[in-house]
Design an enzyme around this catalytic site. Structure first.
Site, PDB file in Angstrom:
ATOM      1  N   LYS A  12      11.790 101.431  27.884  1.00  8.21           N
ATOM      2  CA  LYS A  12      11.764 102.037  29.397  1.00  8.21           C
ATOM      3  C   LYS A  12      10.483 103.044  29.657  1.00  8.21           C
ATOM      4  O   LYS A  12      10.143 102.981  30.671  1.00  8.21           O
ATOM      5  CB  LYS A  12      13.105 102.923  29.704  1.00  8.21           C
ATOM      6  CG  LYS A  12      14.194 102.004  29.486  1.00  8.21           C
ATOM      7  CD  LYS A  12      15.457 102.514  30.073  1.00  8.21           C
ATOM      8  CE  LYS A  12      16.587 101.560  30.059  1.00  8.21           C
ATOM      9  NZ  LYS A  12      17.018 101.026  28.771  1.00  8.21           N
TER      10      LYS A  12
HETATM   11  C1  PLP Z   1      17.812  99.771  28.721  1.00  8.37           C
HETATM   12  C2  PLP Z   1      17.670  99.130  27.404  1.00  8.37           C
HETATM   13  C3  PLP Z   1      17.930  97.748  27.131  1.00  8.37           C
HETATM   14  C4  PLP Z   1      18.463  96.775  28.376  1.00  8.37           C
HETATM   15  O1  PLP Z   1      17.503  96.671  29.170  1.00  8.37           O
HETATM   16  P1  PLP Z   1      18.116  96.160  30.626  1.00  8.37           P
HETATM   17  O2  PLP Z   1      16.802  96.240  31.613  1.00  8.37           O
HETATM   18  O3  PLP Z   1      19.085  96.910  31.257  1.00  8.37           O
HETATM   19  O4  PLP Z   1      18.490  94.639  30.541  1.00  8.37           O
HETATM   20  C5  PLP Z   1      17.962  96.936  25.782  1.00  8.37           C
HETATM   21  N1  PLP Z   1      17.545  97.737  24.776  1.00  8.37           N
HETATM   22  C6  PLP Z   1      17.153  99.085  24.870  1.00  8.37           C
HETATM   23  C7  PLP Z   1      16.896  99.895  23.641  1.00  8.37           C
HETATM   24  C8  PLP Z   1      17.395  99.878  26.209  1.00  8.37           C
HETATM   25  O5  PLP Z   1      17.001 100.989  26.143  1.00  8.37           O
END
Ligand code: PLP
Length: 489
Positions: free
Chosen positions: A127
């Site tokens: 993120k």
């Molecule tokens: C947020 C997250 C996901 C999922 O991603 P999306 O965009 O919601 O599909 C997968 N792995 C980790 C470690 C995350 O923080």
């Protein structure tokens, strides 16, 4: 424009990138998408292969953010994508590549499995890739309008910390982040609560995540308060976040290939469909992606759709708490963007389908008698495949990868590798997106390997740092008073 725009309104509802940057949903309740996807040429791809990550990000963002002057946009990407920000690369990876690739295995039959590290940023999860840019874009846009923004949200872990690390110290921005008191892991709590920046407010709510989430909804539904206090959000439907994520699909493809007739597939650990939605957009722009494989955990809403054409959201009681918790979702908030394309960019159909999600818990595009449509047969055209991974699979995959390649992966990435292995094709490089570093989910690593995950430098004693937070009951009026007292608005 919006995924729910009526055909007659579509042409007139165009908005600039900077206008929607600070907003959330479109006024009709839909999600923003460009009226058409900008296209890339083979010549552009050739030229981009040599670019730094920051320069590549500039080239791609420029196609969407047409209202930001070139020099400003270049300065923003240069400031964001540096080896100092994305410094947590593993041994053998170059931090300067921002999202370095690591070949895991090359099969005798011409298959290739590669890991792309997206979690070298400050909070050790993917993120940061988009959120760090968002922080700089917000600061830039707010300064231009001489405005301020108070970000208000609830988190059970990754999103909240990524937002705080992106917004800390930014002029014109404050973050009020709610989390369930004593319910996050010690590492996640320490990451957020050790921030001492005066513009970051950590609020531990006496309750569970849903209580915190309900408070955000209640405060956001008070429109006069929201306007008065300049409240905004940074959730996963934010269009600028999706666009920023498009960049690493290009980087992955260009780094894994030497010419544009080579094909690459991606496997993406998925929850809210934000990450893989960016892959879909990259593919629609002309990036030669063979397959986009959605990997889910036991919460398999997306896997079910890509196998059957039935989208059936789950109730809270049917949503499992798993060892890949950032994928524990029952309703994929970005899925509407893909469905809009799948139904031929028909805003009226999209609106009806997602209203049916609210009233009937889902929709059915399988084409079977009584279904809501037959577009499932078009899904293959968009390259989508899927698979599912369970707790047992995660433990086994973490062990296998440690034994075979000598690296420790996190639980979400393990779901990705498990599903990627089921989708290898000769002659096509399979890139698995590494969405977090193992240190964030140490409990499961300890179960799988009998030893702790390694912590990147600087995180060794994070739990011992002084913490700054307030504890509050789930009381909406007290929350409003706290916000107003701290914004002075
Ligand atoms: C947020 C997250 C996901 C999922 O991603 P999306 O965009 O919601 O599909 C997968 N792995 C980790 C470690 C995350 O923080």
């Amino acid at each position: 424009m919006s995924t729910r725009a009526a055909a007659s309104a579509a042409a007139s509802s165009s908005q600039q990138f900077s206008d929607i940057l600070l907003g959330g949903l479109a006024v009709d309740g839909g999600l923003f998408l460009p009226a058409s996807y900008p296209q890339v040429t083979g010549a552009e791809l050739d030229a981009w292969r040599q670019l730094s990550y920051a320069d590549l990000a500039y080239e791609i963002l420029k196609k969407f953010a047409t209202d930001i002057p070139d020099a400003d946009l270049r300065a923003l990407t240069a400031k964001t994508y540096t080896k100092e920000v994305y410094k947590n690369a593993r041994q053998g990876e170059k931090a300067s590549q921002i999202t370095p690739l690591r070949v895991l295995e090359e099969g005798a039959n011409g298959t290739k499995l590669v890991l792309q590290a997206l979690s070298n940023g400050p909070t050790l999860a993917f993120k940061d890739m988009a959120m760090q840019l968002l922080g700089n874009l917000f600061e830039y846009a707010l300064a231009k309008q001489n405005a301020q923004l108070n970000i208000f949200g609830a988190t059970s872990g990754d999103t909240g910390s990524a937002a705080e690390y992106a917004m800390r110290g930014k002029k014109g921005i404050r973050v009020f982040m709610l989390s369930p008191h004593k319910k996050m892991s010690a590492f996640q709590t320490a990451q957020m609560f050790s921030l001492q920046d005066p513009n970051i407010f950590n609020i531990a709510i006496e309750g569970v995540f849903d209580d915190a989430q309900d408070m955000v909804k209640a405060v956001s539904n008070d429109l006069p308060f929201k306007a008065q206090q300049k409240i905004g959000t940074v959730n996963s439907i934010n269009w600028a976040r999706v666009v920023a994520q498009v960049v690493y699909y290009f980087r992955g493809y260009l780094s894994a290939t030497t010419s544009n007739d080579q094909k690459v597939s991606f496997t993406v650990p998925s929850g809210n469909f934000g990450n893989i939605c960016a892959g879909h957009i990259a593919r629609m722009m002309g990036l030669p992606i063979a397959k986009l494989v959605a990997a889910t955990n036991e919460n398999d809403v997306l896997d079910e759709f890509f196998r059957t054409g039935v989208y059936r959201v789950r109730k809270s009681a049917e949503t499992y708490h798993t060892s890949s918790p950032s994928m524990d979702i029952s309703k994929a908030s970005n899925f509407e963007r893909f469905i809009y394309d799948l139904v031929g960019r028909d805003g009226d159909r999209t609106r009806a389908l997602f209203q049916k999600v609210e009233t009937h818990g889902g929709f059915d595009l399988s084409g079977k008698p009584g279904a809501d449509g037959d577009e499932f047969k078009q899904v293959a055209k968009y390259g989508f495949k899927s698979g599912k991974s369970t707790h047992e699979d995660r433990l086994n995959t973490i062990r296998d990868v440690a034994d075979d390649y000598g690296i420790v992966i996190d639980t979400h990435t393990a779901d990705g590798i498990k599903v990627a292995r089921e989708n290898l094709e000769p002659g096509v490089t399979m890139i698995v997106l590494e969405t977090a570093l193992a240190a964030k989910f140490n409990e499961t690593i300890l179960d799988a390997l009998g030893e702790d995950a390694e912590r990147p430098e600087g995180f060794e004693n994070i739990e011992d740092l002084p913490q700054k937070f307030v504890v509050m009951p789930p009381d909406v009026e007290k929350m409003k008073a706290y916000i107003a007292a701290n914004t002075g608005l």
